[in-house]
Design a protein around this motif. Structure first.
Motif, PDB file in Angstrom:
ATOM      1  N   GLY A  22       0.773  -1.229   0.000  1.00  0.00           N
ATOM      2  CA  GLY A  22       0.000   0.000   0.000  1.00  0.00           C
ATOM      3  C   GLY A  22       0.808   1.285   0.000  1.00  0.00           C
ATOM      4  O   GLY A  22       0.268   2.351   0.268  1.00  0.00           O
ATOM      5  N   TYR A  23       2.101   1.205  -0.315  1.00  0.00           N
ATOM      6  CA  TYR A  23       2.912   2.419  -0.391  1.00  0.00           C
ATOM      7  C   TYR A  23       2.577   3.181  -1.665  1.00  0.00           C
ATOM      8  O   TYR A  23       2.424   2.576  -2.728  1.00  0.00           O
ATOM      9  N   SER A  24       2.483   4.500  -1.558  1.00  0.00           N
ATOM     10  CA  SER A  24       2.262   5.324  -2.742  1.00  0.00           C
ATOM     11  C   SER A  24       3.586   5.477  -3.484  1.00  0.00           C
ATOM     12  O   SER A  24       4.655   5.167  -2.948  1.00  0.00           O
ATOM     13  N   ASP A  25       3.504   5.975  -4.713  1.00  0.00           N
ATOM     14  CA  ASP A  25       4.732   6.199  -5.480  1.00  0.00           C
ATOM     15  C   ASP A  25       5.645   7.190  -4.777  1.00  0.00           C
ATOM     16  O   ASP A  25       6.863   7.016  -4.744  1.00  0.00           O
ATOM     17  N   ASP A  26       5.067   8.249  -4.211  1.00  0.00           N
ATOM     18  CA  ASP A  26       5.876   9.229  -3.492  1.00  0.00           C
ATOM     19  C   ASP A  26       6.585   8.599  -2.300  1.00  0.00           C
ATOM     20  O   ASP A  26       7.751   8.882  -2.032  1.00  0.00           O
TER      21      ASP A  26
END
Length: 43
Positions: A22-26
């Motif tokens: 669930g990590y975002s690209d940022d």
């Protein structure tokens, strides 16, 4: 959302860190220096 944000959110799509963890690209850029495979080194 802007076009940039839509593109940015798909940069690491398909990687475990993005899709499963669930990590975002940022977050992947900030935490893992843009290497989603580095997720496996978290202890």
């Amino acid at each position: 959302m802007s076009y940039y944000n839509d593109w940015c959110d798909d940069e690491f799509a398909g990687t475990y860190a993005h899709d499963e963890a669930g990590y975002s690209d940022d977050e992947i850029w900030d935490i893992f220096d843009g290497e989603p495979d580095a997720y496996w080194n978290i202890d």
